[in-house]
Design a protein around this motif. Structure first.
Motif, short mmCIF file in Angstrom:
data_model
loop_
_atom_site.label_atom_id
_atom_site.label_comp_id
_atom_site.label_asym_id
_atom_site.label_seq_id
_atom_site.Cartn_x
_atom_site.Cartn_y
_atom_site.Cartn_z
N UNK A 170 -22.32 7.45 1.96
CA UNK A 170 -22.53 8.00 2.91
C UNK A 170 -23.20 9.34 3.14
N UNK A 171 -22.11 10.21 3.28
CA UNK A 171 -21.62 11.48 2.69
C UNK A 171 -22.78 12.64 2.23
N UNK A 172 -22.40 11.74 0.73
CA UNK A 172 -23.94 12.33 0.02
C UNK A 172 -24.72 12.45 0.96
N UNK A 173 -25.39 11.60 1.89
CA UNK A 173 -27.21 11.97 2.55
C UNK A 173 -26.48 13.22 3.82
N UNK A 174 -25.46 12.67 4.52
CA UNK A 174 -25.25 13.23 5.63
C UNK A 174 -24.69 14.40 6.24
N UNK A 175 -24.29 14.97 4.67
CA UNK A 175 -23.50 16.26 4.83
C UNK A 175 -22.51 16.92 3.94
N UNK A 176 -23.29 16.68 2.62
CA UNK A 176 -22.28 17.23 1.49
C UNK A 176 -20.93 17.35 1.40
N UNK A 177 -20.74 18.57 0.56
CA UNK A 177 -19.51 18.93 0.29
C UNK A 177 -19.24 20.12 1.40
N UNK A 178 -17.20 19.89 1.53
CA UNK A 178 -17.08 21.12 2.52
C UNK A 178 -17.46 21.70 2.06
N UNK A 179 -17.16 23.05 2.60
CA UNK A 179 -16.95 24.16 2.19
C UNK A 179 -16.52 24.80 1.40
N UNK A 180 -17.20 25.83 0.01
CA UNK A 180 -16.66 25.48 -1.41
C UNK A 180 -15.37 26.31 -1.59
N UNK A 181 -15.52 28.05 -0.08
CA UNK A 181 -14.85 28.92 -0.52
C UNK A 181 -13.08 28.18 0.25
N UNK A 182 -13.54 27.42 1.39
CA UNK A 182 -12.95 26.82 2.26
C UNK A 182 -11.15 25.71 1.04
N UNK A 183 -12.37 25.44 0.46
CA UNK A 183 -11.72 24.30 -0.33
C UNK A 183 -10.50 25.05 -0.97
N UNK A 184 -11.03 26.49 -2.00
CA UNK A 184 -10.02 27.19 -2.51
C UNK A 184 -9.17 27.46 -1.80
N UNK A 185 -9.14 28.08 -0.40
CA UNK A 185 -8.25 28.89 0.04
C UNK A 185 -7.29 27.17 0.01
N UNK A 186 -7.70 25.76 1.13
CA UNK A 186 -7.11 24.90 0.86
C UNK A 186 -5.87 24.89 -0.20
N UNK A 187 -6.77 24.81 -1.51
CA UNK A 187 -5.40 24.56 -2.81
C UNK A 187 -4.58 25.69 -2.35
#
Ligand code: PLP
Length: 400
Positions: free
Chosen positions: A264-281
């Motif tokens: 679903x998300x591959x069609x409807x949204x794409x990944x979450x923000x790349x920079x935020x993902x690094x921050x979340x790590x």
């Protein structure tokens, strides 16, 4: 036919945003308003997390990541689930979403057929029922009164389940009441669920770390590991790490459901923000002292406000186990008369009276499905909270 779909016409805008907007509008007119509405930490995102975002940007983390989230982040989430919750998930059982809110919505969208029922214990987070309605499902609201700690009982769960039930949504600690389920309470709910294998369970664990008794928040799956194949565990960094604007949430669960979300998300949204993902790590793997320090501050505020509220005649409040809200019982104000001669008939009237008479913005209990209450957020400084509660005390003392 109308340009807006029936699906969307059926839902209403978030009542907490509406209350915040009313407060802002009054502020712009020059009124001195104390807003106790918002559901987000009043702290800045910790410096180590902000630094990780800058570094990631400089190193080129500015492109698409894998759809379900970077391997680094999903490994950090899997490690967190093991370390903090004693739950075993591999990175492939996890999907990172654009905040936990959109994750919950997507999970409902991926699983609900028109007419399916979703059991939502009330008081509930305002978004659950409208999300279900947007997916053409039917919210099955179960009133969980203060006398049972605002929690659903096994008997109520049993009575609410039908052959159309798709989901039970559990939010512990809860927005708005702060109530949290013990492992023993979960076990009893699991015994009912055992007899109804078609019922899936979504656990919204977003407030797990914000609690006031020093204990760790048990997870349903700790008490009932046999449910793993039908539980989606939803969480995120917004509340724990003061990262509401970064929009990182995640869902861990069985492979068919996570796979459907991926599609679903591959069609409807794409990944979450790349920079935020690094921050979340960094949030998950780095120094955790912010969590302990901020929870201690919330606790001071919660204790102070609780004492003050319970001293005001007509108001009472149960001590919340966690989250950063107080769900104040205002039954003692219903039927009383304002200085202007109006009768307070509902908690909506109470909230409006507090706003208009003393400039304090709160959210009325009807927004959360259980009245008569209002919700106070303690995600504000002690000065603001003191000002707010002094004004509330004054407004109540002027009622007849
Ligand atoms: N779940 C609950 C119970 C909440 O109170 C909130 C925020 O208000 C969310 C989910 C949304 O979290 P996120 O910022 O990750 O979308």
């Amino acid at each position: 036919h109308p340009r807006i779909s029936a699906r969307v016409r059926r839902i209403k805008p978030s009542p907490s945003s509406a209350a915040a907007d009313r407060a802002t509008a009054l502020k712009r007119q020059g009124r001195n308003i104390v807003s106790l509405v918002v559901g987000e930490p009043d702290f800045d995102t910790p410096a180590n997390i902000r630094a990780a975002a800058l570094k990631a940007m400089d190193k080129g983390a500015t492109r698409y990541t894998m759809l379900p989230g970077s391997v680094d982040l999903r490994e950090a989430i899997a490690a967190k689930l093991k370390r903090e919750n004693n739950l075993v998930y591999s990175p492939s059982d996890i999907i990172v979403t654009n905040g936990c809110k959109s994750g919950i919505y997507s999970a409902l969208e991926a699983t609900i057929e028109a007419g399916d029922e979703v059991i939502i214990p009330a008081p509930y987070w305002v978004s659950y029922p409208d999300m279900v309605i947007a997916c053409e499902g039917i919210p099955k609201i179960v009133a969980c009164p203060e006398s049972q700690g605002f929690k659903i009982s096994p008997e109520q769960l049993k009575a609410a389940i039908t052959n159309k039930t798709r989901w039970l949504i559990i939010n512990s600690p809860s927005n708005p009441t702060g109530a949290s389920y013990s492992a023993a309470e979960y076990r009893k709910l699991a015994d009912i669920l055992a007899r109804h294998p078609h019922v899936l369970v979504m656990t919204d664990d977003i407030y797990e770390h914000i609690r006031f008794d020093g204990r760790t928040t048990p997870h349903l799956l700790n008490a009932a590991p046999e449910l793993a194949d039908r539980v989606l565990a939803v969480n995120g960094v917004s509340k724990t790490y003061a990262m509401t604007g970064w929009r990182i949430g995640w869902i861990a669960g069985p492979s068919d459901l996570i796979g459907a979300l991926n599609t679903l998300l591959s069609q409807a949204a794409g990944n979450a923000c790349s920079i935020s993902q690094a921050a979340a790590v960094e949030a998950l793997n780095g120094d955790q002292s912010f969590v302990t320090e901020s929870v201690a501050i919330y606790r001071t505020r919660r204790d102070r406000m609780l004492t003050r509220i319970n001293q005001i005649e007509g108001l009472t409040c149960l001590p919340p186990d966690g989250a950063f809200y107080l769900y104040v019982n205002c039954a003692g104000l219903i039927g009383r008369k304002t200085p202007a001669g109006a009768h307070l008939e509902t908690d909506g009237d109470v909230a409006m009276y507090l706003l208009e008479s003393v400039g304090v913005a709160v959210v009325q209990g009807s927004a959360y499905g259980l009245s008569p209450y209002f919700r106070i957020s303690i995600a504000a400084s002690l000065d603001v909270l003191d000002d707010g509660i002094n004004r509330i005390a004054r407004a109540v003392s002027e009622l007849r």
